[in-house]
Design a protein around this motif. Sequence first.
Motif, PDB file in Angstrom:
ATOM      1  N   ILE A  57       2.207  -8.202  -0.021  1.00 42.23           N
ATOM      2  CA  ILE A  57       3.056  -7.402  -0.894  1.00 42.23           C
ATOM      3  C   ILE A  57       2.615  -5.952  -0.767  1.00 42.23           C
ATOM      4  O   ILE A  57       1.426  -5.642  -0.902  1.00 42.23           O
ATOM      5  N   THR A  58       3.577  -5.101  -0.497  1.00 48.31           N
ATOM      6  CA  THR A  58       3.266  -3.701  -0.235  1.00 48.31           C
ATOM      7  C   THR A  58       4.163  -2.803  -1.066  1.00 48.31           C
ATOM      8  O   THR A  58       5.343  -3.105  -1.257  1.00 48.31           O
ATOM      9  N   TRP A  59       3.608  -1.702  -1.534  1.00 46.57           N
ATOM     10  CA  TRP A  59       4.377  -0.737  -2.310  1.00 46.57           C
ATOM     11  C   TRP A  59       4.334   0.629  -1.619  1.00 46.57           C
ATOM     12  O   TRP A  59       3.286   1.065  -1.120  1.00 46.57           O
ATOM     13  N   TYR A  60       5.512   1.277  -1.630  1.00 48.49           N
ATOM     14  CA  TYR A  60       5.647   2.628  -1.099  1.00 48.49           C
ATOM     15  C   TYR A  60       6.221   3.533  -2.172  1.00 48.49           C
ATOM     16  O   TYR A  60       6.932   3.096  -3.078  1.00 48.49           O
ATOM     17  N   GLN A  61       5.945   4.819  -2.002  1.00 50.48           N
ATOM     18  CA  GLN A  61       6.439   5.851  -2.905  1.00 50.48           C
ATOM     19  C   GLN A  61       7.236   6.850  -2.080  1.00 50.48           C
ATOM     20  O   GLN A  61       6.829   7.211  -0.974  1.00 50.48           O
ATOM     21  N   GLN A  62       8.366   7.290  -2.628  1.00 49.41           N
ATOM     22  CA  GLN A  62       9.156   8.282  -1.906  1.00 49.41           C
ATOM     23  C   GLN A  62       9.578   9.404  -2.838  1.00 49.41           C
ATOM     24  O   GLN A  62      10.220   9.165  -3.865  1.00 49.41           O
ATOM     25  N   PHE A  63       9.229  10.637  -2.429  1.00 48.61           N
ATOM     26  CA  PHE A  63       9.676  11.828  -3.134  1.00 48.61           C
ATOM     27  C   PHE A  63      10.970  12.312  -2.487  1.00 48.61           C
ATOM     28  O   PHE A  63      11.234  12.032  -1.313  1.00 48.61           O
ATOM     29  N   PRO A  64      11.773  13.078  -3.222  1.00 50.20           N
ATOM     30  CA  PRO A  64      13.022  13.595  -2.646  1.00 50.20           C
ATOM     31  C   PRO A  64      12.767  14.377  -1.364  1.00 50.20           C
ATOM     32  O   PRO A  64      11.803  15.134  -1.264  1.00 50.20           O
ATOM     33  N   SER A  65      13.620  14.147  -0.399  1.00 47.45           N
ATOM     34  CA  SER A  65      13.584  14.859   0.890  1.00 47.45           C
ATOM     35  C   SER A  65      12.328  14.570   1.718  1.00 47.45           C
ATOM     36  O   SER A  65      11.992  15.347   2.616  1.00 47.45           O
ATOM     37  N   GLN A  66      11.652  13.491   1.401  1.00 46.00           N
ATOM     38  CA  GLN A  66      10.484  13.090   2.197  1.00 46.00           C
ATOM     39  C   GLN A  66      10.596  11.623   2.579  1.00 46.00           C
ATOM     40  O   GLN A  66      11.319  10.861   1.941  1.00 46.00           O
ATOM     41  N   GLY A  67       9.857  11.249   3.617  1.00 44.51           N
ATOM     42  CA  GLY A  67       9.785   9.842   3.964  1.00 44.51           C
ATOM     43  C   GLY A  67       8.874   9.103   2.999  1.00 44.51           C
ATOM     44  O   GLY A  67       8.028   9.715   2.339  1.00 44.51           O
ATOM     45  N   PRO A  68       9.011   7.796   2.897  1.00 44.31           N
ATOM     46  CA  PRO A  68       8.139   7.015   2.009  1.00 44.31           C
ATOM     47  C   PRO A  68       6.676   7.130   2.426  1.00 44.31           C
ATOM     48  O   PRO A  68       6.360   7.384   3.599  1.00 44.31           O
ATOM     49  N   ARG A  69       5.818   6.904   1.447  1.00 46.04           N
ATOM     50  CA  ARG A  69       4.387   6.936   1.690  1.00 46.04           C
ATOM     51  C   ARG A  69       3.758   5.672   1.131  1.00 46.04           C
ATOM     52  O   ARG A  69       4.064   5.256   0.014  1.00 46.04           O
ATOM     53  N   PHE A  70       2.888   5.067   1.902  1.00 43.22           N
ATOM     54  CA  PHE A  70       2.203   3.842   1.490  1.00 43.22           C
ATOM     55  C   PHE A  70       1.345   4.107   0.253  1.00 43.22           C
ATOM     56  O   PHE A  70       0.645   5.105   0.168  1.00 43.22           O
ATOM     57  N   ILE A  71       1.428   3.176  -0.729  1.00 38.81           N
ATOM     58  CA  ILE A  71       0.581   3.288  -1.909  1.00 38.81           C
ATOM     59  C   ILE A  71      -0.508   2.231  -1.891  1.00 38.81           C
ATOM     60  O   ILE A  71      -1.698   2.533  -1.991  1.00 38.81           O
ATOM     61  N   ILE A  72      -0.099   0.962  -1.792  1.00 40.42           N
ATOM     62  CA  ILE A  72      -1.054  -0.115  -1.968  1.00 40.42           C
ATOM     63  C   ILE A  72      -0.492  -1.400  -1.391  1.00 40.42           C
ATOM     64  O   ILE A  72       0.731  -1.568  -1.308  1.00 40.42           O
ATOM     65  N   GLN A  73      -1.386  -2.277  -0.979  1.00 32.17           N
ATOM     66  CA  GLN A  73      -0.974  -3.575  -0.449  1.00 32.17           C
ATOM     67  C   GLN A  73      -1.927  -4.645  -0.941  1.00 32.17           C
ATOM     68  O   GLN A  73      -3.128  -4.391  -1.064  1.00 32.17           O
ATOM     69  N   GLY A  74      -1.402  -5.849  -1.214  1.00 29.15           N
ATOM     70  CA  GLY A  74      -2.264  -6.936  -1.660  1.00 29.15           C
ATOM     71  C   GLY A  74      -1.697  -8.285  -1.298  1.00 29.15           C
ATOM     72  O   GLY A  74      -0.530  -8.414  -0.910  1.00 29.15           O
ATOM     73  N   TYR A  75      -2.550  -9.297  -1.435  1.00 33.71           N
ATOM     74  CA  TYR A  75      -2.135 -10.674  -1.169  1.00 33.71           C
ATOM     75  C   TYR A  75      -2.177 -11.517  -2.446  1.00 33.71           C
ATOM     76  O   TYR A  75      -1.244 -12.253  -2.728  1.00 33.71           O
ATOM     77  N   LYS A  76      -3.245 -11.388  -3.211  1.00 32.27           N
ATOM     78  CA  LYS A  76      -3.340 -12.116  -4.478  1.00 32.27           C
ATOM     79  C   LYS A  76      -4.294 -11.387  -5.421  1.00 32.27           C
ATOM     80  O   LYS A  76      -4.969 -10.443  -5.020  1.00 32.27           O
ATOM     81  N   THR A  77      -4.294 -11.812  -6.646  1.00 37.22           N
ATOM     82  CA  THR A  77      -5.102 -11.281  -7.756  1.00 37.22           C
ATOM     83  C   THR A  77      -4.868  -9.792  -7.942  1.00 37.22           C
ATOM     84  O   THR A  77      -3.762  -9.371  -8.201  1.00 37.22           O
ATOM     85  N   LYS A  78      -5.919  -9.002  -7.823  1.00 41.16           N
ATOM     86  CA  LYS A  78      -5.793  -7.582  -8.150  1.00 41.16           C
ATOM     87  C   LYS A  78      -6.387  -6.727  -7.052  1.00 41.16           C
ATOM     88  O   LYS A  78      -7.433  -7.026  -6.500  1.00 41.16           O
ATOM     89  N   VAL A  79      -5.669  -5.653  -6.756  1.00 36.12           N
ATOM     90  CA  VAL A  79      -6.147  -4.666  -5.798  1.00 36.12           C
ATOM     91  C   VAL A  79      -6.077  -3.303  -6.473  1.00 36.12           C
ATOM     92  O   VAL A  79      -5.107  -3.009  -7.157  1.00 36.12           O
ATOM     93  N   THR A  80      -7.095  -2.509  -6.277  1.00 36.88           N
ATOM     94  CA  THR A  80      -7.110  -1.177  -6.880  1.00 36.88           C
ATOM     95  C   THR A  80      -7.549  -0.158  -5.843  1.00 36.88           C
ATOM     96  O   THR A  80      -8.476  -0.406  -5.074  1.00 36.88           O
ATOM     97  N   ASN A  81      -6.879   0.977  -5.851  1.00 37.45           N
ATOM     98  CA  ASN A  81      -7.338   2.111  -5.045  1.00 37.45           C
ATOM     99  C   ASN A  81      -7.302   3.358  -5.913  1.00 37.45           C
ATOM    100  O   ASN A  81      -7.126   3.280  -7.124  1.00 37.45           O
TER     101      ASN A  81
END
Lengths: 112, 113
Positions: B33-57
């Motif tokens: 499971i992966t999450w990306y963030q996108q600001f206006p007029s920009q390409g998406p940017r990777f935030i975080i990825q995980g498989y199970k339980t909890k992941v923190t960065n």
Amino acid sequence: DAGITQSPRHKVTETGTPVTLRCHQTENHRYMYWYRQDPGHGLRLIHYSYGVKDTDKGEVSDGYSVSRSKTEDFLLTLESATSSQTSVYFCAIRVTQNTEAFFGQGTRLTVV
Amino acid sequence: LAKTTQPISMDSYEGQEVNITCSHNNIATNDYITWYQQFPSQGPRFIIQGYKTKVTNEVASLFIPADRKSSTLSLPRVSLSDTAVYYCLVGLISSGSARQLTFGSGTQLTVLP
């Protein structure tokens, strides 16, 4: 920032003309992608590549073709541009199919 | 490809914690499971990825319950600059379709002063 460059950044073209957008990377990543993004929509995958001369269609591939003759370049061609292809086009790269993707700054294409 | 469902939009205030939940009921055993963030007029940017339980960065936390049918992106103490579209992706790694990187519609987060 990842070494990914899209060109041109902006282009205005007439209906019926061919257009080629270029995505260039300096990272030697295997996977490359082309997306389009329209107002109010998320990114929609057009085509992608998983190696030199290895490409496949995405969800909105009609009217587009791609080529990847070398690792660093992935070209998107609109053979005969239409107004419905007015959009912002993003290129992305990634090392493997499980790692994060890095995106270019986008190309704003207007077909008049 | 596992389909994902996210809220279309969310509003929050500066300093609050924001949780965005994504549903992916048909997630496969080997999917990440992966999450990306996108600001206006920009390409998406990777935030975080995980498989199970909890992941923190340094940016966010990702909570994934045992059944993995949903995931929650948590942004601590948001600021105005966190206003963006957030995409949840679920990737198949066990078949050729894993090569695709397919985005859904995303969640528009608006942080208010």
